[in-house]
Design a protein around this motif. Structure first.
Motif, PDB file in Angstrom:
ATOM      1  N   VAL A  84      -5.804   6.245   8.382  1.00 16.09           N
ATOM      2  CA  VAL A  84      -5.108   4.963   8.287  1.00 16.09           C
ATOM      3  C   VAL A  84      -6.013   3.904   8.916  1.00 16.09           C
ATOM      4  O   VAL A  84      -6.427   4.063  10.073  1.00 16.09           O
ATOM      5  CB  VAL A  84      -3.751   5.010   9.026  1.00 16.09           C
ATOM      6  CG1 VAL A  84      -3.063   3.662   8.994  1.00 16.09           C
ATOM      7  CG2 VAL A  84      -2.852   6.079   8.428  1.00 16.09           C
ATOM      8  N   ILE A 140       1.606   7.424  13.576  1.00 14.67           N
ATOM      9  CA  ILE A 140       0.666   6.525  12.886  1.00 14.67           C
ATOM     10  C   ILE A 140      -0.587   6.325  13.730  1.00 14.67           C
ATOM     11  O   ILE A 140      -1.714   6.382  13.214  1.00 14.67           O
ATOM     12  CB  ILE A 140       1.338   5.173  12.572  1.00 14.67           C
ATOM     13  CG1 ILE A 140       2.382   5.352  11.469  1.00 14.67           C
ATOM     14  CG2 ILE A 140       0.314   4.125  12.158  1.00 14.67           C
ATOM     15  CD1 ILE A 140       3.264   4.148  11.246  1.00 14.67           C
ATOM     16  N   THR A 180       0.818  -1.210   0.000  1.00 10.60           N
ATOM     17  CA  THR A 180       0.000   0.000   0.000  1.00 10.60           C
ATOM     18  C   THR A 180       0.853   1.263   0.000  1.00 10.60           C
ATOM     19  O   THR A 180       0.481   2.263  -0.612  1.00 10.60           O
ATOM     20  CB  THR A 180      -0.962  -0.006   1.196  1.00 10.60           C
ATOM     21  OG1 THR A 180      -1.741  -1.211   1.140  1.00 10.60           O
ATOM     22  CG2 THR A 180      -1.889   1.176   1.171  1.00 10.60           C
ATOM     23  N   ASP A 181       1.994   1.224   0.667  1.00 18.83           N
ATOM     24  CA  ASP A 181       2.871   2.404   0.684  1.00 18.83           C
ATOM     25  C   ASP A 181       3.294   2.787  -0.730  1.00 18.83           C
ATOM     26  O   ASP A 181       3.327   3.969  -1.080  1.00 18.83           O
ATOM     27  CB  ASP A 181       4.111   2.149   1.536  1.00 18.83           C
ATOM     28  CG  ASP A 181       3.771   1.959   3.005  1.00 18.83           C
ATOM     29  OD1 ASP A 181       2.592   2.109   3.374  1.00 18.83           O
ATOM     30  OD2 ASP A 181       4.692   1.660   3.773  1.00 18.83           O
ATOM     31  N   ARG A 210      -3.137   9.173  13.596  1.00 22.06           N
ATOM     32  CA  ARG A 210      -3.853   9.437  12.351  1.00 22.06           C
ATOM     33  C   ARG A 210      -5.307   9.024  12.546  1.00 22.06           C
ATOM     34  O   ARG A 210      -5.599   8.071  13.279  1.00 22.06           O
ATOM     35  CB  ARG A 210      -3.274   8.629  11.171  1.00 22.06           C
ATOM     36  CG  ARG A 210      -1.804   8.834  10.876  1.00 22.06           C
ATOM     37  CD  ARG A 210      -1.390  10.238  10.568  1.00 22.06           C
ATOM     38  NE  ARG A 210      -2.217  10.868   9.567  1.00 22.06           N
ATOM     39  CZ  ARG A 210      -2.359  12.184   9.451  1.00 22.06           C
ATOM     40  NH1 ARG A 210      -1.737  12.995  10.264  1.00 22.06           N
ATOM     41  NH2 ARG A 210      -3.113  12.682   8.528  1.00 22.06           N
ATOM     42  N   GLY A 244      -8.495   2.474   0.888  1.00 25.00           N
ATOM     43  CA  GLY A 244      -7.430   3.032   1.716  1.00 25.00           C
ATOM     44  C   GLY A 244      -6.797   4.265   1.103  1.00 25.00           C
ATOM     45  O   GLY A 244      -6.497   5.245   1.799  1.00 25.00           O
ATOM     46  N   ALA A 250      -4.042  -1.536   9.587  1.00 24.67           N
ATOM     47  CA  ALA A 250      -2.736  -1.040   9.118  1.00 24.67           C
ATOM     48  C   ALA A 250      -1.948  -0.442  10.282  1.00 24.67           C
ATOM     49  O   ALA A 250      -0.720  -0.583  10.341  1.00 24.67           O
ATOM     50  CB  ALA A 250      -2.938  -0.004   8.024  1.00 24.67           C
ATOM     51  N   LYS A 251      -2.635   0.210  11.205  1.00 24.73           N
ATOM     52  CA  LYS A 251      -1.957   0.751  12.387  1.00 24.73           C
ATOM     53  C   LYS A 251      -1.353  -0.385  13.209  1.00 24.73           C
ATOM     54  O   LYS A 251      -0.195  -0.305  13.650  1.00 24.73           O
ATOM     55  CB  LYS A 251      -2.935   1.555  13.244  1.00 24.73           C
ATOM     56  CG  LYS A 251      -3.403   2.838  12.623  1.00 24.73           C
ATOM     57  CD  LYS A 251      -4.403   3.534  13.533  1.00 24.73           C
ATOM     58  CE  LYS A 251      -4.923   4.806  12.913  1.00 24.73           C
ATOM     59  NZ  LYS A 251      -5.801   5.552  13.827  1.00 24.73           N
ATOM     60  N   TRP A 304      -6.902   8.017   2.684  1.00 29.62           N
ATOM     61  CA  TRP A 304      -5.671   8.775   2.928  1.00 29.62           C
ATOM     62  C   TRP A 304      -5.736  10.129   2.230  1.00 29.62           C
ATOM     63  O   TRP A 304      -5.387  11.154   2.786  1.00 29.62           O
ATOM     64  CB  TRP A 304      -4.454   7.993   2.468  1.00 29.62           C
ATOM     65  CG  TRP A 304      -3.199   8.788   2.636  1.00 29.62           C
ATOM     66  CD1 TRP A 304      -2.525   9.476   1.671  1.00 29.62           C
ATOM     67  CD2 TRP A 304      -2.490   9.027   3.855  1.00 29.62           C
ATOM     68  NE1 TRP A 304      -1.434  10.114   2.217  1.00 29.62           N
ATOM     69  CE2 TRP A 304      -1.397   9.854   3.550  1.00 29.62           C
ATOM     70  CE3 TRP A 304      -2.681   8.623   5.169  1.00 29.62           C
ATOM     71  CZ2 TRP A 304      -0.498  10.284   4.520  1.00 29.62           C
ATOM     72  CZ3 TRP A 304      -1.784   9.044   6.126  1.00 29.62           C
ATOM     73  CH2 TRP A 304      -0.707   9.874   5.794  1.00 29.62           C
ATOM     74  N   THR A 364      -8.885   7.245  11.943  1.00 28.58           N
ATOM     75  CA  THR A 364      -9.299   5.960  11.408  1.00 28.58           C
ATOM     76  C   THR A 364     -10.450   6.230  10.444  1.00 28.58           C
ATOM     77  O   THR A 364     -11.299   7.072  10.735  1.00 28.58           O
ATOM     78  CB  THR A 364      -9.764   5.034  12.553  1.00 28.58           C
ATOM     79  OG1 THR A 364      -8.676   4.889  13.476  1.00 28.58           O
ATOM     80  CG2 THR A 364     -10.156   3.663  12.040  1.00 28.58           C
TER      81      THR A 364
END
Length: 148
Positions: free
Chosen positions: A94, A138, A54-55, A141, A84, A98-99, A88, A143
């Motif tokens: 996030v 992270i 995903t990054d 961030r 996602g 993923a967290k 973002w 949800t």
């Protein structure tokens, strides 16, 4: 406007499309190649453990925004990555899973670092502080609303 007339763009074209047409062909090609390369590395990440897929899709998104609205729309509409990426882009959100995965990955990575590198106290504390700061960022961030 002569450049738009020569490119064959319609006078009522969307502003984003007009901006893309004004951008140089070499710049658009460069962004496109970079975006496709990032998607390719992200695709490899599906099969390679610890390589974040995903990054790389998040990094590819602005490349496609500068080069190909069609590929940008494809990525945003993708059934696996689209939700996602949209979350973002809209709010910096996030997903909860993923967290959790990020924090577990950083903890495991620090453990492996400690075990294999055997750092001195200063380096160990510096790396731990960097990872802790990243984990806090992270976790802070938002949800996505559909997970609340």
């Amino acid at each position: 406007m002569p450049a738009l007339a020569e490119s064959g763009a319609e006078p009522g074209a969307e502003p984003a499309t007009e901006a893309l047409l004004r951008r140089g062909r070499a710049a658009r090609s460069g962004w496109l190649v970079l975006g496709l390369s990032l998607v390719a590395v992200g695709f490899v990440g599906i099969f390679v453990p610890l390589l974040p897929t995903t990054d790389f899709m998040l990094l590819a998104l602005p490349c496609f925004a500068r080069s190909s609205p069609r590929l940008e729309a494809w990525l945003l509409g993708h059934p696996r990555f689209g939700p996602g990426l949209r979350a973002w882009r809209e709010t910096g959100a996030v997903p909860r899973h993923a967290k959790i995965a990020a924090c577990i990955g950083m903890t495991a990575g620090y453990g492996l670092f400690w075990l294999h590198v055997r750092p001195n106290l200063g380096l160990a504390v510096a790396v731990a502080a960097g990872m802790l700061a990243t984990a806090i960022w992270i976790l802070r961030r938002p949800t996505p609303e559909d997970q609340e």
